[in-house]
Scaffold this motif. Structure first.
Motif, PDB file in Angstrom:
ATOM      1  N   LEU A 220       0.811  -1.272   0.098  1.00 25.33           N
ATOM      2  CA  LEU A 220       0.053  -0.071  -0.083  1.00 25.33           C
ATOM      3  C   LEU A 220       0.788   1.209   0.038  1.00 25.33           C
ATOM      4  O   LEU A 220       0.419   2.165   0.543  1.00 25.33           O
ATOM      5  N   ARG A 221       1.901   1.174  -0.616  1.00 23.45           N
ATOM      6  CA  ARG A 221       2.872   2.364  -0.729  1.00 23.45           C
ATOM      7  C   ARG A 221       2.029   3.500  -1.452  1.00 23.45           C
ATOM      8  O   ARG A 221       3.028   4.509  -1.544  1.00 23.45           O
ATOM      9  N   MET A 222       1.083   3.290  -2.230  1.00 23.91           N
ATOM     10  CA  MET A 222       0.669   4.253  -3.201  1.00 23.91           C
ATOM     11  C   MET A 222      -0.468   5.380  -2.213  1.00 23.91           C
ATOM     12  O   MET A 222      -0.930   6.076  -2.793  1.00 23.91           O
ATOM     13  N   ILE A 223      -0.706   4.952  -0.967  1.00 22.52           N
ATOM     14  CA  ILE A 223      -1.421   5.765  -0.056  1.00 22.52           C
ATOM     15  C   ILE A 223      -0.770   6.473   1.107  1.00 22.52           C
ATOM     16  O   ILE A 223       0.677   5.949   1.314  1.00 22.52           O
ATOM     17  N   HIS A 224      -1.357   7.552   1.454  1.00 23.28           N
ATOM     18  CA  HIS A 224      -0.361   8.291   2.485  1.00 23.28           C
ATOM     19  C   HIS A 224      -0.006   7.426   3.894  1.00 23.28           C
ATOM     20  O   HIS A 224      -0.863   6.364   4.147  1.00 23.28           O
ATOM     21  N   TRP A 225       1.012   7.682   4.482  1.00 23.19           N
ATOM     22  CA  TRP A 225       1.438   6.918   5.542  1.00 23.19           C
ATOM     23  C   TRP A 225       0.346   7.001   6.541  1.00 23.19           C
ATOM     24  O   TRP A 225       0.437   5.676   7.251  1.00 23.19           O
ATOM     25  N   TYR A 226       0.068   7.643   7.122  1.00 22.96           N
ATOM     26  CA  TYR A 226      -1.210   7.608   8.147  1.00 22.96           C
ATOM     27  C   TYR A 226      -2.287   6.653   7.864  1.00 22.96           C
ATOM     28  O   TYR A 226      -2.837   5.946   8.726  1.00 22.96           O
ATOM     29  N   PHE A 227      -2.567   6.280   6.467  1.00 21.81           N
ATOM     30  CA  PHE A 227      -3.409   5.482   6.319  1.00 21.81           C
ATOM     31  C   PHE A 227      -3.008   4.040   6.377  1.00 21.81           C
ATOM     32  O   PHE A 227      -3.546   3.180   6.961  1.00 21.81           O
ATOM     33  N   ARG A 228      -1.821   3.833   6.160  1.00 22.95           N
ATOM     34  CA  ARG A 228      -0.979   2.590   6.237  1.00 22.95           C
ATOM     35  C   ARG A 228      -0.768   2.306   7.833  1.00 22.95           C
ATOM     36  O   ARG A 228      -1.226   1.312   8.049  1.00 22.95           O
ATOM     37  N   VAL A 229      -0.830   3.501   8.756  1.00 25.74           N
ATOM     38  CA  VAL A 229      -0.535   3.042  10.122  1.00 25.74           C
ATOM     39  C   VAL A 229      -1.801   2.618  10.667  1.00 25.74           C
ATOM     40  O   VAL A 229      -1.728   1.575  11.342  1.00 25.74           O
ATOM     41  N   PHE A 230      -2.983   3.242  10.080  1.00 24.38           N
ATOM     42  CA  PHE A 230      -4.239   2.681  10.756  1.00 24.38           C
ATOM     43  C   PHE A 230      -4.928   1.673  10.046  1.00 24.38           C
ATOM     44  O   PHE A 230      -5.487   0.828  10.826  1.00 24.38           O
ATOM     45  N   PHE A 231      -4.835   1.526   8.873  1.00 18.70           N
ATOM     46  CA  PHE A 231      -5.403   0.520   8.196  1.00 18.70           C
ATOM     47  C   PHE A 231      -4.598  -0.463   7.361  1.00 18.70           C
ATOM     48  O   PHE A 231      -4.897  -1.453   6.895  1.00 18.70           O
ATOM     49  N   GLY A 232      -3.226  -0.369   7.413  1.00 21.04           N
ATOM     50  CA  GLY A 232      -2.375  -1.041   6.516  1.00 21.04           C
ATOM     51  C   GLY A 232      -2.567  -2.506   6.844  1.00 21.04           C
ATOM     52  O   GLY A 232      -2.503  -3.296   6.045  1.00 21.04           O
ATOM     53  N   LEU A 234      -4.797  -4.250   8.392  1.00 24.33           N
ATOM     54  CA  LEU A 234      -5.912  -4.971   7.909  1.00 24.33           C
ATOM     55  C   LEU A 234      -6.118  -5.093   6.279  1.00 24.33           C
ATOM     56  O   LEU A 234      -6.416  -6.218   5.769  1.00 24.33           O
ATOM     57  N   LEU A 235      -5.577  -4.287   5.627  1.00 26.98           N
ATOM     58  CA  LEU A 235      -5.855  -4.123   4.263  1.00 26.98           C
ATOM     59  C   LEU A 235      -4.944  -5.089   3.792  1.00 26.98           C
ATOM     60  O   LEU A 235      -5.336  -6.086   2.628  1.00 26.98           O
ATOM     61  N   ARG A 236      -3.770  -5.123   4.135  1.00 26.32           N
ATOM     62  CA  ARG A 236      -2.953  -6.306   3.702  1.00 26.32           C
ATOM     63  C   ARG A 236      -3.355  -7.863   4.092  1.00 26.32           C
ATOM     64  O   ARG A 236      -3.049  -8.543   3.174  1.00 26.32           O
ATOM     65  N   LEU A 266     -13.766 -13.952   9.940  1.00 22.91           N
ATOM     66  CA  LEU A 266     -13.927 -12.385   9.832  1.00 22.91           C
ATOM     67  C   LEU A 266     -15.433 -12.357   8.823  1.00 22.91           C
ATOM     68  O   LEU A 266     -16.328 -11.615   9.330  1.00 22.91           O
ATOM     69  N   PHE A 267     -15.312 -13.009   7.864  1.00 24.77           N
ATOM     70  CA  PHE A 267     -16.650 -12.910   7.063  1.00 24.77           C
ATOM     71  C   PHE A 267     -17.784 -13.609   7.397  1.00 24.77           C
ATOM     72  O   PHE A 267     -18.818 -13.329   7.087  1.00 24.77           O
ATOM     73  N   VAL A 268     -17.595 -14.550   8.328  1.00 24.26           N
ATOM     74  CA  VAL A 268     -18.809 -15.100   8.908  1.00 24.26           C
ATOM     75  C   VAL A 268     -19.474 -13.962   9.839  1.00 24.26           C
ATOM     76  O   VAL A 268     -20.560 -14.000  10.005  1.00 24.26           O
ATOM     77  N   PHE A 269     -18.494 -13.276  10.815  1.00 26.63           N
ATOM     78  CA  PHE A 269     -18.957 -12.382  11.460  1.00 26.63           C
ATOM     79  C   PHE A 269     -19.655 -11.078  10.525  1.00 26.63           C
ATOM     80  O   PHE A 269     -20.645 -10.610  10.863  1.00 26.63           O
ATOM     81  N   VAL A 270     -19.029 -10.762   9.478  1.00 27.30           N
ATOM     82  CA  VAL A 270     -19.231  -9.621   8.590  1.00 27.30           C
ATOM     83  C   VAL A 270     -20.871  -9.946   7.823  1.00 27.30           C
ATOM     84  O   VAL A 270     -21.694  -9.367   7.824  1.00 27.30           O
ATOM     85  N   GLY A 271     -20.631 -11.555   7.507  1.00 26.72           N
ATOM     86  CA  GLY A 271     -22.121 -11.856   6.885  1.00 26.72           C
ATOM     87  C   GLY A 271     -23.160 -11.923   7.717  1.00 26.72           C
ATOM     88  O   GLY A 271     -24.373 -11.500   7.329  1.00 26.72           O
ATOM     89  N   PHE A 272     -23.126 -12.139   9.002  1.00 29.82           N
ATOM     90  CA  PHE A 272     -24.020 -11.857  10.356  1.00 29.82           C
ATOM     91  C   PHE A 272     -24.612 -10.612  10.259  1.00 29.82           C
ATOM     92  O   PHE A 272     -25.710 -10.475  10.249  1.00 29.82           O
ATOM     93  N   VAL A 273     -23.627  -9.682  10.336  1.00 29.47           N
ATOM     94  CA  VAL A 273     -23.989  -8.299  10.639  1.00 29.47           C
ATOM     95  C   VAL A 273     -24.509  -7.723   9.402  1.00 29.47           C
ATOM     96  O   VAL A 273     -25.494  -6.845   9.589  1.00 29.47           O
ATOM     97  N   ASN A 274     -24.118  -8.114   8.125  1.00 30.84           N
ATOM     98  CA  ASN A 274     -24.776  -7.759   7.006  1.00 30.84           C
ATOM     99  C   ASN A 274     -26.343  -8.038   6.932  1.00 30.84           C
ATOM    100  O   ASN A 274     -27.193  -6.948   6.284  1.00 30.84           O
TER     101      ASN A 274
END
Length: 304
Positions: A220-232, A234-236, A266-274
């Protein structure tokens, strides 16, 4: 779970044919809520479809013609590493138009994409020959997009039966035909798509140049460093989870059984919440993009 893009070995006719278990992610067996009608591609427009976006781009780029076309592209206005959010908007808008748009809207978007694609072709003497109008490359990209929709839909709703999968697939051809892929090139049935996919994956090999580009994408080197810090992290994790074993090996992604269990849970949980989130809320990003496309058409503004 770690990511380090690695160079792959060129395919050989002596190599055993690839299987679905190698080229697709694992979808756990599970109960799927019944529906009054067969599933359609439009049912997969949930905002969680974006969770695998980076993985999908990485799979597309594993095909040398696509990878070099993206890495060498002179169209900086939509370059992934220069303007990632615009590239995300353009791709997501294309998907919205392909699935929800009228024939007029599809034609308008196709013409807008063609303007950019005319600039994407290899130079004389290039190590890899490519042209953005190559229908085989466009078919590969469209197939990757379909994989992303099918995987995210099944992760949220459960594994489809063969009959449901066939019904879902029958609505997917516009992913390719909205551009230059003629209908007769799109595999006619879901079973034929598996055959095409496994054979096409053998052509998906990374050289050093594209591997370096994909490594930047995976980290995720194409996004700002602070996004990588908080979401990197999870996204990876999501990116690795949406890559089939064959692609993880190509890209040097380490994926342990415990990672797979965490991903599925994770997707069992997300699917339930959805189930408790109204459909219009879950589909809102796509509806907003479709509205933006229509507004641009009315005001004769650039589509991409």
């Amino acid at each position: 779970m770690a990511m380090t893009a690695a160079r792959a070995v060129e395919p050989s006719d002596d190599i055993e044919p690839l299987t679905v278990e190698q080229t697709r992610i694992h979808i756990p067996d599970g109960h799927r809520l019944g529906s009054k009608r067969p599933p359609r591609l439009g049912d997969a427009l949930d905002f969680w479809q974006f969770a695998g976006a980076a993985a999908n781009v990485a799979m597309q780029m594993a095909r040398p013609g696509v990878g070099h076309g993206v890495a060498d592209s002179k169209v900086e206005s939509g370059a992934l590493m220069v303007r990632p959010w615009k590239r995300l908007r353009t791709t997501a808008s294309y998907l919205a138009v392909a699935i929800l748009g009228s024939e007029e809207e599809k034609t308008a978007f196709r013409e807008a994409v063609n303007v950019a694609h005319r600039q994407v072709k290899s130079e004389p003497g290039a190590a890899v020959k490519y042209n953005a109008f190559d229908r085989n490359l466009q078919l590969w990209v469209a197939a990757c997009l379909y994989i992303g929709f099918e995987d995210s839909y099944q992760l949220l709703h459960g594994r489809m039966s063969p009959e449901e999968a066939e019904a879902f697939y029958r609505t997917a051809a516009p992913l390719g035909t909205t551009l230059q892929v003629p209908l007769d090139m799109w595999p006619a049935t879901r079973v034929e798509f598996d055959v095409y996919w496994n054979e096409a994956c053998r052509l998906a090999v990374l050289d050093d140049k594209v591997a370096a580009y994909v490594d930047d994408l995976l980290h995720l080197r194409m996004i700002h460093w602070y996004f990588r810090v908080f979401f990197g992290g999870l996204l990876r994790f999501l990116t690795a989870g949406f890559l089939g074993p064959y692609f993880r090996e190509q890209m040097g992604v380490q994926w342990r059984p415990i990672d797979q269990r965490r991903f599925e849970n994770l997707f069992v949980f997300v699917g339930f919440v959805n189930r408790f989130i109204p459909r219009f809320v879950r589909y809102l990003p796509t509806y907003v993009l479709m509205s933006d496309v229509r507004k641009r058409m009315r005001k004769h503004r650039a589509m991409i």
